[in-house]
Motif scaffolding. Structure first.
Motif, PDB file in Angstrom:
ATOM      1  N   TYR A  23       0.725  -1.161   0.142  1.00 48.82           N
ATOM      2  CA  TYR A  23       0.235   0.034  -0.571  1.00 48.82           C
ATOM      3  C   TYR A  23       0.979   1.394   0.062  1.00 48.82           C
ATOM      4  N   ALA A  24       2.110   1.570   1.102  1.00 44.04           N
ATOM      5  CA  ALA A  24       2.498   2.660   1.216  1.00 44.04           C
ATOM      6  C   ALA A  24       3.152   3.456  -0.252  1.00 44.04           C
ATOM      7  N   PRO A  25       3.775   2.604  -1.315  1.00 44.74           N
ATOM      8  CA  PRO A  25       4.330   3.225  -2.997  1.00 44.74           C
ATOM      9  C   PRO A  25       2.744   3.711  -3.603  1.00 44.74           C
ATOM     10  N   ARG A  26       1.453   3.311  -3.312  1.00 45.53           N
ATOM     11  CA  ARG A  26       0.214   3.715  -4.082  1.00 45.53           C
ATOM     12  C   ARG A  26      -0.236   4.681  -3.078  1.00 45.53           C
ATOM     13  N   PHE A  27      -0.147   4.528  -1.990  1.00 48.41           N
ATOM     14  CA  PHE A  27      -0.449   6.348  -0.928  1.00 48.41           C
ATOM     15  C   PHE A  27       0.474   7.566  -2.133  1.00 48.41           C
ATOM     16  N   VAL A  28       2.204   7.095  -1.776  1.00 43.33           N
ATOM     17  CA  VAL A  28       3.106   7.930  -2.146  1.00 43.33           C
ATOM     18  C   VAL A  28       2.481   8.550  -3.842  1.00 43.33           C
ATOM     19  N   SER A  29       1.924   7.546  -4.439  1.00 47.08           N
ATOM     20  CA  SER A  29       1.937   8.278  -6.058  1.00 47.08           C
ATOM     21  C   SER A  29       0.541   8.908  -5.486  1.00 47.08           C
ATOM     22  N   LEU A  30      -0.460   8.315  -4.719  1.00 46.30           N
ATOM     23  CA  LEU A  30      -1.542   9.766  -4.949  1.00 46.30           C
ATOM     24  C   LEU A  30      -0.954  11.040  -4.605  1.00 46.30           C
ATOM     25  N   LEU A  31      -0.453  10.648  -3.661  1.00 45.16           N
ATOM     26  CA  LEU A  31       0.469  12.245  -2.977  1.00 45.16           C
ATOM     27  C   LEU A  31       0.849  13.042  -3.746  1.00 45.16           C
ATOM     28  N   GLN A  32       1.927  12.555  -4.834  1.00 46.63           N
ATOM     29  CA  GLN A  32       2.321  13.812  -5.700  1.00 46.63           C
ATOM     30  C   GLN A  32       2.017  13.337  -7.034  1.00 46.63           C
ATOM     31  N   ASN A  33       0.924  12.701  -7.011  1.00 45.33           N
ATOM     32  CA  ASN A  33       0.329  12.507  -8.396  1.00 45.33           C
ATOM     33  C   ASN A  33      -1.341  12.803  -9.247  1.00 45.33           C
ATOM     34  N   PHE A  34      -2.125  13.630  -7.973  1.00 47.56           N
ATOM     35  CA  PHE A  34      -3.605  14.003  -7.805  1.00 47.56           C
ATOM     36  C   PHE A  34      -2.816  14.834  -6.969  1.00 47.56           C
ATOM     37  N   PRO A  35      -3.912  15.898  -7.330  1.00 50.37           N
ATOM     38  CA  PRO A  35      -3.121  17.350  -6.661  1.00 50.37           C
ATOM     39  C   PRO A  35      -4.868  17.548  -5.167  1.00 50.37           C
ATOM     40  N   GLY A  36      -5.655  16.697  -5.934  1.00 46.63           N
ATOM     41  CA  GLY A  36      -6.669  16.631  -5.613  1.00 46.63           C
ATOM     42  C   GLY A  36      -6.841  15.713  -4.098  1.00 46.63           C
ATOM     43  N   CYS A  37      -6.055  14.963  -4.313  1.00 43.10           N
ATOM     44  CA  CYS A  37      -6.237  13.333  -3.623  1.00 43.10           C
ATOM     45  C   CYS A  37      -7.007  13.298  -2.338  1.00 43.10           C
ATOM     46  N   PHE A  38      -7.188  14.592  -1.414  1.00 42.39           N
ATOM     47  CA  PHE A  38      -7.536  14.991  -0.056  1.00 42.39           C
ATOM     48  C   PHE A  38      -9.105  15.395   0.006  1.00 42.39           C
ATOM     49  N   ARG A  39      -9.833  15.075  -1.977  1.00 35.29           N
ATOM     50  CA  ARG A  39     -11.487  15.543  -2.140  1.00 35.29           C
ATOM     51  C   ARG A  39     -11.878  15.101  -2.357  1.00 35.29           C
ATOM     52  N   ARG A  40     -12.886  13.992  -1.861  1.00 36.04           N
ATOM     53  CA  ARG A  40     -13.809  13.035  -2.372  1.00 36.04           C
ATOM     54  C   ARG A  40     -14.207  13.737  -4.033  1.00 36.04           C
ATOM     55  N   ASP A  41     -14.017  14.363  -4.024  1.00 37.39           N
ATOM     56  CA  ASP A  41     -15.037  14.051  -5.937  1.00 37.39           C
ATOM     57  C   ASP A  41     -13.515  13.539  -6.783  1.00 37.39           C
ATOM     58  N   LEU A  42     -12.284  12.948  -6.470  1.00 39.44           N
ATOM     59  CA  LEU A  42     -11.695  12.383  -6.926  1.00 39.44           C
ATOM     60  C   LEU A  42     -12.034  11.118  -7.047  1.00 39.44           C
ATOM     61  N   VAL A  43     -12.828  11.160  -8.271  1.00 40.60           N
ATOM     62  CA  VAL A  43     -13.678   9.784  -8.338  1.00 40.60           C
ATOM     63  C   VAL A  43     -12.709   8.680  -8.239  1.00 40.60           C
ATOM     64  N   SER A  44     -11.381   7.849  -8.287  1.00 45.54           N
ATOM     65  CA  SER A  44     -10.561   6.703  -8.779  1.00 45.54           C
ATOM     66  C   SER A  44     -10.013   6.592  -7.375  1.00 45.54           C
ATOM     67  N   PRO A 118     -17.764   0.522  -2.213  1.00 44.15           N
ATOM     68  CA  PRO A 118     -18.838  -0.393  -3.149  1.00 44.15           C
ATOM     69  C   PRO A 118     -19.552   1.577  -3.715  1.00 44.15           C
ATOM     70  N   GLU A 119     -20.517   1.135  -5.111  1.00 43.04           N
ATOM     71  CA  GLU A 119     -21.392   1.695  -5.637  1.00 43.04           C
ATOM     72  C   GLU A 119     -22.495   2.436  -4.946  1.00 43.04           C
ATOM     73  N   ARG A 120     -23.133   3.796  -4.529  1.00 38.24           N
ATOM     74  CA  ARG A 120     -24.059   3.579  -3.803  1.00 38.24           C
ATOM     75  C   ARG A 120     -24.788   4.465  -4.880  1.00 38.24           C
ATOM     76  N   GLY A 121     -25.880   5.244  -5.542  1.00 35.66           N
ATOM     77  CA  GLY A 121     -26.480   5.431  -5.670  1.00 35.66           C
ATOM     78  C   GLY A 121     -26.072   6.682  -7.037  1.00 35.66           C
ATOM     79  N   ASN A 122     -25.859   8.004  -6.924  1.00 40.89           N
ATOM     80  CA  ASN A 122     -25.043   8.023  -8.164  1.00 40.89           C
ATOM     81  C   ASN A 122     -23.414   8.139  -7.572  1.00 40.89           C
ATOM     82  N   GLU A 123     -22.802   7.598  -7.117  1.00 39.54           N
ATOM     83  CA  GLU A 123     -21.642   7.688  -6.426  1.00 39.54           C
ATOM     84  C   GLU A 123     -21.392   6.427  -6.601  1.00 39.54           C
ATOM     85  N   PRO A 124     -19.987   6.528  -7.314  1.00 42.38           N
ATOM     86  CA  PRO A 124     -18.973   5.450  -8.249  1.00 42.38           C
ATOM     87  C   PRO A 124     -18.388   5.142  -7.322  1.00 42.38           C
ATOM     88  N   ALA A 125     -18.215   3.635  -6.936  1.00 44.04           N
ATOM     89  CA  ALA A 125     -17.800   2.838  -6.686  1.00 44.04           C
ATOM     90  C   ALA A 125     -15.947   3.409  -6.682  1.00 44.04           C
TER      91      ALA A 125
END
Length: 185
Positions: A23-44, A118-125
């Motif tokens: 998990y650790a390298p995946r966290f680091v990649s998210l933090l370094q490559n996705f400025p919006g990673c602290f917002r829930r609208d980053l749907v990935s 999991p997906e719920r309503g309009n919110e994707p997985a």
């Protein structure tokens, strides 16, 4: 805790648990490559913060029964743009349990987990990249059930599997708590 500090902590995160090693390298990649990673609208996937709350005897933990997920979990939730995940964990702990008298055992990361919501309503997985901190509170402190939960209570570590099932990340935190307890005796 800034994004830079969190990235550094996770870059040097040490664990004996295989899943966390991956998990650790995946966290680091998210933090370094996705400025919006602290917002829930980053749907990935996005950063969340949680608190693993143990009793002073290290023999009980606070779990809540989450309404939407229908599972027993530790208090935690979305960062909603807040980059200080310790602050997020504290906010979620207080909102979801009513606890205000607690202390962080350490401000270092206690556990990390990536899990699919999991997906719920309009919110994707999507994935939650959950950063967990360990806190201590007295079992005599009153707990309050929030509108997001069906129940909240102290659960003996020995009974966690009865409440939470065999959820790997919960069991991993139980093992870490038992190891901490053994190191202190």
């Amino acid at each position: 805790m800034s994004r830079k500090e969190l990235t550094s902590l996770l870059s040097h995160y040490e664990t004996s648990h295989t899943s966390e090693v991956h998990y650790a390298p995946r966290f680091v990649s998210l933090l370094q490559n996705f400025p919006g990673c602290f917002r829930r609208d980053l749907v990935s996937g996005h950063i969340t913060g949680s608190a693993w709350v143990v009793s002073s005897a290290l023999d009980q933990v606070v779990l809540l029964h989450h309404k939407k997920l229908n599972r027993w979990l530790q208090p935690g939730g979305h960062a909603d743009g807040e980059e200080d995940v310790l602050k997020v964990a504290a906010k979620e702990l207080e909102e979801e349990t009513g606890l205000s008298a607690y202390k962080w055992i350490t401000k270092d990361v206690f556990d990390i987990d990536i899990h699919l919501i999991p997906e719920r309503g309009n919110e994707p997985a999507h994935f939650h990249y959950d950063i967990r901190f360990i806190a201590m509170a007295e079992v005599s402190a009153p707990l309050v059930v929030s509108n997001e939960s069906r129940d909240v209570r102290w659960v003996p570590l020995s009974a966690v599997t009865e409440e939470a099932g065999f959820e790997e990340s919960i069991l991993r935190m139980v093992k870490k708590t038992l190891k901490l307890k053994a190191s202190l005796t």
